[in-house]
Design a protein around this motif. Structure first.
Motif, PDB file in Angstrom:
ATOM      1  N   UNK A  87      47.142  35.479  41.369  1.00 48.85           N
ATOM      2  CA  UNK A  87      45.828  34.906  41.685  1.00 48.85           C
ATOM      3  C   UNK A  87      45.741  34.357  43.101  1.00 48.85           C
ATOM      4  N   UNK A  88      46.843  33.799  43.612  1.00 50.50           N
ATOM      5  CA  UNK A  88      46.788  33.183  44.931  1.00 50.50           C
ATOM      6  C   UNK A  88      46.631  34.201  46.061  1.00 50.50           C
ATOM      7  N   UNK A  89      46.834  35.483  45.761  1.00 49.23           N
ATOM      8  CA  UNK A  89      46.651  36.527  46.769  1.00 49.23           C
ATOM      9  C   UNK A  89      45.214  37.047  46.812  1.00 49.23           C
ATOM     10  N   UNK A  90      44.428  36.727  45.798  1.00 50.77           N
ATOM     11  CA  UNK A  90      43.038  37.203  45.729  1.00 50.77           C
ATOM     12  C   UNK A  90      42.118  36.165  46.373  1.00 50.77           C
ATOM     13  N   UNK A  91      41.295  36.609  47.301  1.00 51.79           N
ATOM     14  CA  UNK A  91      40.389  35.698  47.982  1.00 51.79           C
ATOM     15  C   UNK A  91      39.267  35.228  47.068  1.00 51.79           C
TER      16      UNK A  91
END
Length: 240
Positions: A87-91
């Motif tokens: 999730x932390x890679x998705x803007x």
């Protein structure tokens, strides 16, 4: 079409994505397909342990369909085009259109919200793989780490999440040693298919043929039992 030979799926994938150095040093191949995730551990150049986990890409698609309340065919398309396993890679500012059921208009959803649906399933899968590694007794004997392959492995964030869970090197395995269609087949989706071709080519080069195994003709008196045993012995020695 007639079946000429049968080979373990993980072994076929290994032909196309693993290097000899990895198999010699110790590596775990994880082939994440649609219905199952297949695991194979190699050390000292030979396959040592295999396992199958009944969680893979189909479960991810079902999760998306249920959480986003969208038909399965659209959920599959959304997974392929927009999903992220971390999730932390998705803007948070990235949005996607989600088709609704029936005549309802499509809805907009952030890509991060989609990732929050997908990440728990990948986390569960990698945790189960880690438990299988520990159960096998080879967890500390694979310094080459983990190689992910199969169509469901190429999702953005999958490698990064796997490294967080396994605490060892993880890479994406794509077919290598292929000419002509290199730009097409260098995709983890084709790992097993390319591996089957490479396996067949190697057996042709070695002069070993299993044509007819499994058919009634193969068990006739036309072929001495010793010849069949010699061929099986040659195959086993070549792979183990």
């Amino acid at each position: 079409l007639e079946i000429d030979d049968i080979i373990l799926e993980q072994l076929a994938s290994a032909y196309s994505v693993l290097t000899d150095d990895e198999k010699e040093l110790g590596v775990c191949l994880v082939d994440i397909g649609g219905g199952t995730t297949d695991i194979a551990i190699f050390t000292e150049g030979a396959i040592r342990h295999t396992a199958v986990i009944p969680i893979a890409g189909d479960q991810v698609t079902n999760d998306i369909a249920m959480a986003l309340r969208t038909p399965t065919q659209y959920a599959e398309e959304i997974k392929i085009r927009y999903a992220c396993a971390l999730a932390k890679l998705a803007g948070a500012g990235e949005t996607i259109k989600v088709p609704s059921v029936g005549d309802r208009p499509p809805r907009e959803l952030s890509r991060q919200a989609l990732a929050e649906v997908v990440e728990p399933r990948y986390d569960e899968l990698f945790t189960l793989i880690q438990a299988e590694l520990r159960r096998s007794g080879y967890e500390d004997l694979i310094p080459a780490g983990i190689v992910l392959t199969g169509g469901t492995s190429k999702m953005e964030g999958a490698t990064e999440l796997a490294e967080e869970i396994f605490h060892m090197p993880v890479r994406l395995g794509v077919p290598h040693g292929v000419k002509g269609l290199d730009d097409v087949v260098r995709n983890p989706i084709y790992s097993t298919g390319v591996g089957l071709l490479m396996y067949g080519l190697q057996k042709q080069s070695d002069g070993i043929s299993f044509s007819g195994i499994g058919s009634r003709d193969n068990y006739s008196n036309e072929e001495p039992k010793g010849a069949l045993l010699d061929r099986i012995k040659s195959w086993v020695q070549g792979n183990f």
